[in-house]
Design a protein around this motif. Structure first.
Motif, PDB file in Angstrom:
ATOM      1  N   GLU A  25       9.661  -1.488  75.661  1.00  0.00           N
ATOM      2  CA  GLU A  25      10.848  -0.844  75.421  1.00  0.00           C
ATOM      3  C   GLU A  25      12.255  -1.723  75.584  1.00  0.00           C
ATOM      4  N   ARG A  26      12.153  -2.652  76.642  1.00  0.00           N
ATOM      5  CA  ARG A  26      13.330  -3.565  76.679  1.00  0.00           C
ATOM      6  C   ARG A  26      13.190  -4.355  75.614  1.00  0.00           C
ATOM      7  N   PHE A  27      12.147  -5.011  75.269  1.00  0.00           N
ATOM      8  CA  PHE A  27      12.037  -6.149  74.066  1.00  0.00           C
ATOM      9  C   PHE A  27      12.324  -5.333  72.792  1.00  0.00           C
ATOM     10  N   ARG A  28      12.123  -4.089  72.591  1.00  0.00           N
ATOM     11  CA  ARG A  28      12.816  -3.232  71.374  1.00  0.00           C
ATOM     12  C   ARG A  28      14.615  -3.462  71.465  1.00  0.00           C
ATOM     13  N   ALA A  29      14.779  -3.109  72.562  1.00  0.00           N
ATOM     14  CA  ALA A  29      16.369  -2.943  72.798  1.00  0.00           C
ATOM     15  C   ALA A  29      16.887  -4.434  72.694  1.00  0.00           C
ATOM     16  N   LEU A  30      16.520  -5.359  72.964  1.00  0.00           N
ATOM     17  CA  LEU A  30      16.777  -6.904  73.120  1.00  0.00           C
ATOM     18  C   LEU A  30      16.947  -7.201  71.569  1.00  0.00           C
ATOM     19  N   LEU A  31      15.949  -6.897  70.790  1.00  0.00           N
ATOM     20  CA  LEU A  31      15.936  -7.471  69.038  1.00  0.00           C
ATOM     21  C   LEU A  31      16.356  -6.261  68.384  1.00  0.00           C
ATOM     22  N   ALA A  32      16.971  -5.245  68.752  1.00  0.00           N
ATOM     23  CA  ALA A  32      17.456  -4.086  67.934  1.00  0.00           C
ATOM     24  C   ALA A  32      17.904  -4.571  66.770  1.00  0.00           C
ATOM     25  N   HIS A  33      19.042  -5.901  66.770  1.00  0.00           N
ATOM     26  CA  HIS A  33      19.872  -6.100  66.168  1.00  0.00           C
ATOM     27  C   HIS A  33      18.859  -6.933  64.923  1.00  0.00           C
ATOM     28  N   ALA A  34      17.637  -7.257  65.354  1.00  0.00           N
ATOM     29  CA  ALA A  34      16.988  -8.278  64.508  1.00  0.00           C
ATOM     30  C   ALA A  34      15.899  -7.253  63.611  1.00  0.00           C
ATOM     31  N   ALA A  35      15.400  -6.292  64.191  1.00  0.00           N
ATOM     32  CA  ALA A  35      14.093  -5.605  63.572  1.00  0.00           C
ATOM     33  C   ALA A  35      14.326  -4.291  63.804  1.00  0.00           C
ATOM     34  N   ASP A  36      13.476  -3.370  63.238  1.00  0.00           N
ATOM     35  CA  ASP A  36      13.491  -1.914  63.508  1.00  0.00           C
ATOM     36  C   ASP A  36      12.413  -1.822  64.448  1.00  0.00           C
ATOM     37  N   ALA A  72      10.156 -15.320  65.263  1.00  0.00           N
ATOM     38  CA  ALA A  72       9.768 -14.957  63.981  1.00  0.00           C
ATOM     39  C   ALA A  72      10.548 -13.947  63.423  1.00  0.00           C
ATOM     40  N   VAL A  73      10.919 -12.875  64.145  1.00  0.00           N
ATOM     41  CA  VAL A  73      11.745 -11.680  63.486  1.00  0.00           C
ATOM     42  C   VAL A  73      13.469 -12.301  63.411  1.00  0.00           C
ATOM     43  N   THR A  74      13.768 -13.413  64.197  1.00  0.00           N
ATOM     44  CA  THR A  74      15.110 -13.893  63.899  1.00  0.00           C
ATOM     45  C   THR A  74      15.059 -14.978  62.975  1.00  0.00           C
ATOM     46  N   ASP A  75      14.066 -15.349  62.525  1.00  0.00           N
ATOM     47  CA  ASP A  75      14.084 -16.714  61.560  1.00  0.00           C
ATOM     48  C   ASP A  75      14.510 -17.950  62.347  1.00  0.00           C
ATOM     49  N   GLY A  76      13.964 -17.950  63.719  1.00  0.00           N
ATOM     50  CA  GLY A  76      13.963 -18.976  64.646  1.00  0.00           C
ATOM     51  C   GLY A  76      15.502 -18.997  65.010  1.00  0.00           C
ATOM     52  N   ARG A  77      16.343 -17.991  65.329  1.00  0.00           N
ATOM     53  CA  ARG A  77      17.928 -18.077  65.557  1.00  0.00           C
ATOM     54  C   ARG A  77      17.957 -17.211  66.885  1.00  0.00           C
ATOM     55  N   VAL A  78      16.744 -16.867  67.466  1.00  0.00           N
ATOM     56  CA  VAL A  78      17.170 -15.951  68.791  1.00  0.00           C
ATOM     57  C   VAL A  78      17.682 -17.059  69.555  1.00  0.00           C
ATOM     58  N   PRO A  79      18.728 -16.532  70.533  1.00  0.00           N
ATOM     59  CA  PRO A  79      19.393 -17.514  71.674  1.00  0.00           C
ATOM     60  C   PRO A  79      18.414 -17.603  72.760  1.00  0.00           C
ATOM     61  N   ALA A  80      18.521 -18.848  73.253  1.00  0.00           N
ATOM     62  CA  ALA A  80      17.850 -19.325  74.357  1.00  0.00           C
ATOM     63  C   ALA A  80      18.134 -18.104  75.544  1.00  0.00           C
ATOM     64  N   ARG A  81      19.228 -17.647  75.602  1.00  0.00           N
ATOM     65  CA  ARG A  81      19.533 -16.521  76.825  1.00  0.00           C
ATOM     66  C   ARG A  81      18.454 -15.388  76.624  1.00  0.00           C
ATOM     67  N   ASP A  82      18.130 -15.023  75.424  1.00  0.00           N
ATOM     68  CA  ASP A  82      17.290 -13.935  75.194  1.00  0.00           C
ATOM     69  C   ASP A  82      15.901 -14.122  75.336  1.00  0.00           C
ATOM     70  N   LEU A  83      15.379 -15.491  75.200  1.00  0.00           N
ATOM     71  CA  LEU A  83      14.117 -16.070  75.612  1.00  0.00           C
ATOM     72  C   LEU A  83      13.997 -16.112  77.090  1.00  0.00           C
ATOM     73  N   GLN A  84      15.153 -16.321  77.720  1.00  0.00           N
ATOM     74  CA  GLN A  84      14.960 -16.349  79.039  1.00  0.00           C
ATOM     75  C   GLN A  84      14.857 -14.973  79.591  1.00  0.00           C
ATOM     76  N   SER A  85      15.455 -14.152  78.883  1.00  0.00           N
ATOM     77  CA  SER A  85      15.292 -12.570  79.317  1.00  0.00           C
ATOM     78  C   SER A  85      13.845 -12.402  79.232  1.00  0.00           C
ATOM     79  N   LEU A  86      13.310 -12.710  78.125  1.00  0.00           N
ATOM     80  CA  LEU A  86      11.838 -12.437  78.138  1.00  0.00           C
ATOM     81  C   LEU A  86      10.903 -12.864  79.145  1.00  0.00           C
ATOM     82  N   ILE A  87      11.312 -14.086  79.584  1.00  0.00           N
ATOM     83  CA  ILE A  87      10.453 -14.717  80.703  1.00  0.00           C
ATOM     84  C   ILE A  87      10.925 -13.651  82.001  1.00  0.00           C
TER      85      ILE A  87
END
Ligand SMILES: [Mg+2]
Length: 227
Positions: A25-36, A72-87
Motif C-alpha cells: 500500500e505504501r509502495f503504491r502511494a510512493l509511485l502513484a505519480h508513475a503507475a496506476d 522500471a515504471v519510472t523508466d529509470g528516473r526514480v529518485p534515490a530518496r524514493d529508493l531509500q524509502s523502499l529500503i
C-alpha cells in the motif's frame, strides 16, 4: 494415528501477509505519480515471481523487487530518496513485532504435550530464525525446519530426517500450494487453515479429498482427536 504435527509459520502461527499488504500500500502511494495501482501490483508480482529463482522467499527479495519495479515504471528516473524509502519499508518489516494469530499460543502448548511438533517454514534463514525466537513458541517445538521451497521432496526429506512415517504426519498451514498439496502427494495428512489474505503466488485450487479445512487453529485439537 497421527503422532507428529507440522506447523507452517507465516500466516498460520503469526501474521505475515498483512505486513506485505501494508507495505505494498505504501509502495503504491510512493509511485502513484508513475503507475496506476493495478498496473503496479501486476508488475511487482511479475518481478517477485521472476526473482524467486535468485532471491528465494522473504522480505529482502521483496524489497529488491520493489526497487526493480520502481526503476522500471519510472523508466529509470526514480529518485534515490524514493529508493531509500523502499529500503526503509523493508527494515520496518524486518523489525516489526511478531504477532501470533488468535488461539495459537494455547493450541500449540496443548498439542505439544501429546504430539511431536515440527515447525516447517520457508524463507530467509536469518529472518525466520529471528521470528521464531521472538514468537515465544520455540520451546514448544521438537524441531524447526527452515526450507527454501515446500515441495514433495522437501517434505519427504524432513520426515525421513526425523524418522516420521508420512501416514502418521499431519501438516497444518494456510497455503494450499505449499502446505497442503505437496504433503498430500507424499501420503501424509493436511489441514488447511486459510488466512484472511493469500499472496497471489500462493493461490491454488484446493484438492477435494484427503484433507480438512478449519476456520481457526482453535478447531485443530478436536479435529485431531476425532480423526
Ligand atoms: Mg504460511
Amino acid at each position: 494415528m497421527i503422532d507428529t504435527i507440522g506447523f507452517d509459520g507465516d500466516d498460520t502461527l503469526w501474521h505475515n501477509e498483512s505486513l506485505f499488504s501494508m507495505t505494498q500500500e505504501r509502495f503504491r502511494a510512493l509511485l502513484a505519480h508513475a503507475a496506476d495501482p493495478a498496473d503496479l501490483d501486476r508488475r511487482l508480482l511479475e518481478a517477485e515471481r521472476a526473482n524467486l529463482r535468485v532471491y528465494g522467499y522473504g522480505i529482502k527479495g521483496f524489497v529488491l523487487s520493489m526497487i526493480e519495479t520502481a526503476i522500471a515504471v519510472t523508466d529509470g528516473r526514480v529518485p534515490a530518496r524514493d529508493l531509500q524509502s523502499l529500503i526503509e519499508f523493508g527494515k520496518a518489516m524486518l523489525d516489526h513485532p511478531v504477532e501470533l494469530l488468535p488461539g495459537v499460543a494455547e493450541v500449540v502448548e496443548a498439542l505439544s504435550s501429546r504430539h511431536r511438533l515440527i515447525l516447517v517454514t520457508k524463507g530467509d534463514l536469518f529472518d525466520q530464525e529471528s521470528k521464531i525466537a521472538r514468537s515465544g513458541l520455540a520451546e514448544r517445538f521438537d524441531a524447526v525446519e527452515i526450507v527454501s521451497e515446500k515441495d514433495p521432496a522437501t517434505y519427504r526429506r524432513v520426515l525421513a530426517r526425523h524418522g516420521v512415517d508420512p501416514a502418521r504426519f499431519v501438516m497444518v498451514g494456510n497455503s494450499v500450494r505449499s502446505d497442503i498439496l505437496p504433503v498430500l502427494s507424499i501420503g501424509a495428512h493436511a489441514v488447511h487453515v486459510p488466512y484472511a489474505i493469500t499472496w497471489a503466488h500462493e493461490e491454488a485450487e484446493p484438492p477435494d479429498e484427503h484433507y480438512r479445512r478449519i476456520d481457526s487453529v482453535l478447531d485443530l485439537p478436536p479435529l485431531l482427536a476425532a480423526w
